[in-house]
Structure formats: structure tokens, C-alpha cells
Write a protein that holds these residues in place. Structure first.
Motif, PDB file in Angstrom:
ATOM      1  N   THR A 227      94.159   4.917 -36.535  1.00  0.00           N
ATOM      2  CA  THR A 227      93.132   5.238 -35.542  1.00  0.00           C
ATOM      3  C   THR A 227      93.466   4.609 -34.197  1.00  0.00           C
ATOM      4  O   THR A 227      93.188   5.199 -33.150  1.00  0.00           O
ATOM      5  N   GLY A 228      94.085   3.442 -34.217  1.00  0.00           N
ATOM      6  CA  GLY A 228      94.525   2.820 -32.965  1.00  0.00           C
ATOM      7  C   GLY A 228      95.590   3.654 -32.267  1.00  0.00           C
ATOM      8  O   GLY A 228      95.563   3.830 -31.044  1.00  0.00           O
ATOM      9  N   ASP A 229      96.528   4.194 -33.050  1.00  0.00           N
ATOM     10  CA  ASP A 229      97.563   5.072 -32.477  1.00  0.00           C
ATOM     11  C   ASP A 229      96.928   6.308 -31.844  1.00  0.00           C
ATOM     12  O   ASP A 229      97.303   6.728 -30.747  1.00  0.00           O
ATOM     13  N   ALA A 230      95.976   6.898 -32.536  1.00  0.00           N
ATOM     14  CA  ALA A 230      95.301   8.092 -32.009  1.00  0.00           C
ATOM     15  C   ALA A 230      94.540   7.762 -30.728  1.00  0.00           C
ATOM     16  O   ALA A 230      94.557   8.531 -29.768  1.00  0.00           O
ATOM     17  N   ASP A 231      93.878   6.620 -30.703  1.00  0.00           N
ATOM     18  CA  ASP A 231      93.147   6.206 -29.495  1.00  0.00           C
ATOM     19  C   ASP A 231      94.090   6.002 -28.319  1.00  0.00           C
ATOM     20  O   ASP A 231      93.761   6.339 -27.183  1.00  0.00           O
ATOM     21  N   ARG A 232      95.282   5.463 -28.593  1.00  0.00           N
ATOM     22  CA  ARG A 232      96.247   5.246 -27.505  1.00  0.00           C
ATOM     23  C   ARG A 232      96.791   6.573 -26.965  1.00  0.00           C
ATOM     24  O   ARG A 232      97.159   6.657 -25.795  1.00  0.00           O
ATOM     25  N   VAL A 233      96.828   7.608 -27.796  1.00  0.00           N
ATOM     26  CA  VAL A 233      97.239   8.934 -27.310  1.00  0.00           C
ATOM     27  C   VAL A 233      96.124   9.529 -26.450  1.00  0.00           C
ATOM     28  O   VAL A 233      96.380  10.086 -25.385  1.00  0.00           O
ATOM     29  N   LEU A 234      94.887   9.403 -26.917  1.00  0.00           N
ATOM     30  CA  LEU A 234      93.760   9.965 -26.171  1.00  0.00           C
ATOM     31  C   LEU A 234      93.467   9.189 -24.892  1.00  0.00           C
ATOM     32  O   LEU A 234      93.063   9.772 -23.896  1.00  0.00           O
ATOM     33  N   ARG A 235      93.619   7.870 -24.946  1.00  0.00           N
ATOM     34  CA  ARG A 235      93.343   7.015 -23.792  1.00  0.00           C
ATOM     35  C   ARG A 235      94.467   5.994 -23.618  1.00  0.00           C
ATOM     36  O   ARG A 235      94.319   4.832 -23.986  1.00  0.00           O
ATOM     37  N   PRO A 236      95.583   6.432 -23.069  1.00  0.00           N
ATOM     38  CA  PRO A 236      96.714   5.504 -22.922  1.00  0.00           C
ATOM     39  C   PRO A 236      96.392   4.395 -21.917  1.00  0.00           C
ATOM     40  O   PRO A 236      95.543   4.551 -21.044  1.00  0.00           O
ATOM     41  N   MET A 237      97.096   3.302 -22.067  1.00  0.00           N
ATOM     42  CA  MET A 237      96.934   2.183 -21.132  1.00  0.00           C
ATOM     43  C   MET A 237      97.440   2.595 -19.749  1.00  0.00           C
ATOM     44  O   MET A 237      98.451   3.289 -19.638  1.00  0.00           O
ATOM     45  N   VAL A 238      96.741   2.168 -18.742  1.00  0.00           N
ATOM     46  CA  VAL A 238      97.171   2.398 -17.366  1.00  0.00           C
ATOM     47  C   VAL A 238      98.334   1.444 -17.105  1.00  0.00           C
ATOM     48  O   VAL A 238      98.255   0.258 -17.435  1.00  0.00           O
ATOM     49  N   PRO A 239      99.452   1.947 -16.540  1.00  0.00           N
ATOM     50  CA  PRO A 239     100.573   1.047 -16.236  1.00  0.00           C
ATOM     51  C   PRO A 239     100.098  -0.152 -15.411  1.00  0.00           C
ATOM     52  O   PRO A 239      99.229  -0.025 -14.543  1.00  0.00           O
ATOM     53  N   TRP A 240     100.678  -1.297 -15.653  1.00  0.00           N
ATOM     54  CA  TRP A 240     100.188  -2.551 -15.072  1.00  0.00           C
ATOM     55  C   TRP A 240     100.152  -2.515 -13.549  1.00  0.00           C
ATOM     56  O   TRP A 240      99.265  -3.084 -12.933  1.00  0.00           O
ATOM     57  N   LEU A 241     101.105  -1.830 -12.914  1.00  0.00           N
ATOM     58  CA  LEU A 241     101.127  -1.787 -11.456  1.00  0.00           C
ATOM     59  C   LEU A 241      99.918  -1.028 -10.902  1.00  0.00           C
ATOM     60  O   LEU A 241      99.359  -1.387  -9.868  1.00  0.00           O
ATOM     61  N   ARG A 242      99.509   0.006 -11.622  1.00  0.00           N
ATOM     62  CA  ARG A 242      98.362   0.808 -11.165  1.00  0.00           C
ATOM     63  C   ARG A 242      97.025   0.136 -11.467  1.00  0.00           C
ATOM     64  O   ARG A 242      96.010   0.519 -10.907  1.00  0.00           O
ATOM     65  N   ARG A 243      97.018  -0.822 -12.381  1.00  0.00           N
ATOM     66  CA  ARG A 243      95.779  -1.522 -12.700  1.00  0.00           C
ATOM     67  C   ARG A 243      95.313  -2.405 -11.553  1.00  0.00           C
ATOM     68  O   ARG A 243      94.152  -2.757 -11.469  1.00  0.00           O
ATOM     69  N   TRP A 244      96.204  -2.772 -10.677  1.00  0.00           N
ATOM     70  CA  TRP A 244      95.855  -3.671  -9.579  1.00  0.00           C
ATOM     71  C   TRP A 244      94.913  -3.025  -8.590  1.00  0.00           C
ATOM     72  O   TRP A 244      94.074  -3.686  -8.008  1.00  0.00           O
ATOM     73  N   ARG A 245      95.078  -1.733  -8.353  1.00  0.00           N
ATOM     74  CA  ARG A 245      94.227  -1.041  -7.389  1.00  0.00           C
ATOM     75  C   ARG A 245      93.156  -0.272  -8.150  1.00  0.00           C
ATOM     76  O   ARG A 245      93.448   0.578  -8.972  1.00  0.00           O
ATOM     77  N   GLY A 246      91.911  -0.575  -7.850  1.00  0.00           N
ATOM     78  CA  GLY A 246      90.798   0.048  -8.543  1.00  0.00           C
ATOM     79  C   GLY A 246      90.792   1.549  -8.451  1.00  0.00           C
ATOM     80  O   GLY A 246      90.498   2.246  -9.426  1.00  0.00           O
ATOM     81  N   SER A 247      91.138   2.087  -7.279  1.00  0.00           N
ATOM     82  CA  SER A 247      91.122   3.545  -7.114  1.00  0.00           C
ATOM     83  C   SER A 247      92.171   4.200  -8.002  1.00  0.00           C
ATOM     84  O   SER A 247      91.931   5.246  -8.608  1.00  0.00           O
ATOM     85  N   GLN A 248      93.350   3.603  -8.112  1.00  0.00           N
ATOM     86  CA  GLN A 248      94.389   4.167  -8.973  1.00  0.00           C
ATOM     87  C   GLN A 248      94.016   4.018 -10.445  1.00  0.00           C
ATOM     88  O   GLN A 248      94.278   4.905 -11.247  1.00  0.00           O
ATOM     89  N   ARG A 249      93.407   2.900 -10.781  1.00  0.00           N
ATOM     90  CA  ARG A 249      92.989   2.675 -12.156  1.00  0.00           C
ATOM     91  C   ARG A 249      91.956   3.730 -12.573  1.00  0.00           C
ATOM     92  O   ARG A 249      92.040   4.318 -13.638  1.00  0.00           O
ATOM     93  N   ARG A 250      90.998   4.010 -11.699  1.00  0.00           N
ATOM     94  CA  ARG A 250      89.975   5.015 -12.002  1.00  0.00           C
ATOM     95  C   ARG A 250      90.587   6.408 -12.067  1.00  0.00           C
ATOM     96  O   ARG A 250      90.228   7.214 -12.927  1.00  0.00           O
TER      97      ARG A 250
END
Length: 125
Positions: free
Chosen positions: A12-35
């Protein structure tokens, strides 16, 4: 059927990561890119374009997971010893079979959606 501890959680964790992958770390810094990245997930696209299939998928996976987590030890023990009645075992097997049918139905719905939306040709070469 795999009933050992951690299997359902990993799947189920694998399936969740396909449906909602992690945002690359560089894009997590900017809220607009993260959203923006969060809006482009497979889950959000399915929520927009095929919410009934997403709901059926999430329900089927949740029911199968719930059954396995609830009956894992009891089911394995019932196969080893005669302390579970045949009627109880039959009910467990029917529930297990129903959860499998639900998963297979959702898989066919998703396959049909993909084939109908993104046809790859007739297959003749």
C-alpha cells in the motif's frame, strides 16, 4: 496469498507513492512549486477526471488491507489447527474472495480507461 507482517504495509505504501510521489527536495523549498507539484499527482488527476474509479480503487485497497490486517494471524492459525470451525473459515474465505474481486474489477476499470483514452493502435504491424 502473502500474509506475513509488513507485506500489506509495503504494497500500500508503494501504491501511495505512485499516486502521490514525493516532491523533489529542490522544489520543496518554494511553496508555490511545492503546491504546483502536489496538484500534478496521479491521484489529483484521477480525482478530476475519473473520481469514481479512484474511489473504487481506494475502497478496494482499503478493504483488502483491512481484511488482511484483521485476519492475518487467525487465518494462518486456522490452516495449522482445527480450532476454527469450517463455517468461520468459509466466511473468511468469502470475504477474502470478495476483496480480490473488487481489486480485479478496479484493475479492469483502470485498464479500460487507459485503453479508451490512450489507444495505441490496432496491434497489427
Amino acid at each position: 496469498m502473502r500474509l506475513h507482517r509488513g507485506f500489506i504495509e509495503r504494497i500500500t505504501g508503494d501504491a501511495d507513492r505512485v499516486l502521490r510521489p514525493m516532491v523533489p527536495w529542490l522544489r520543496r523549498w518554494r511553496g508555490s512549486q511545492r503546491r504546483a507539484e502536489a496538484r500534478r499527482t496521479l491521484r489529483s488527476m484521477m480525482m478530476i477526471y475519473c473520481p469514481e474509479i479512484l474511489h473504487a480503487y481506494e475502497t478496494a485497497v482499503a478493504e483488502r488491507s483491512r481484511w488482511v490486517l484483521e485476519h492475518r494471524g487467525e487465518f494462518v492459525e486456522s490452516l495449522r489447527g482445527p480450532h476454527v470451525s469450517e463455517a468461520e473459515l468459509q466466511v473468511m474465505l468469502e470475504q477474502l474472495d470478495q476483496s480480490l474481486r473488487d481489486l480485479l474489477s478496479v484493475r479492469e476499470d483502470i485498464a479500460r480507461l487507459i485503453r479508451d483514452t490512450y489507444p495505441l493502435g490496432s496491434g497489427s504491424g
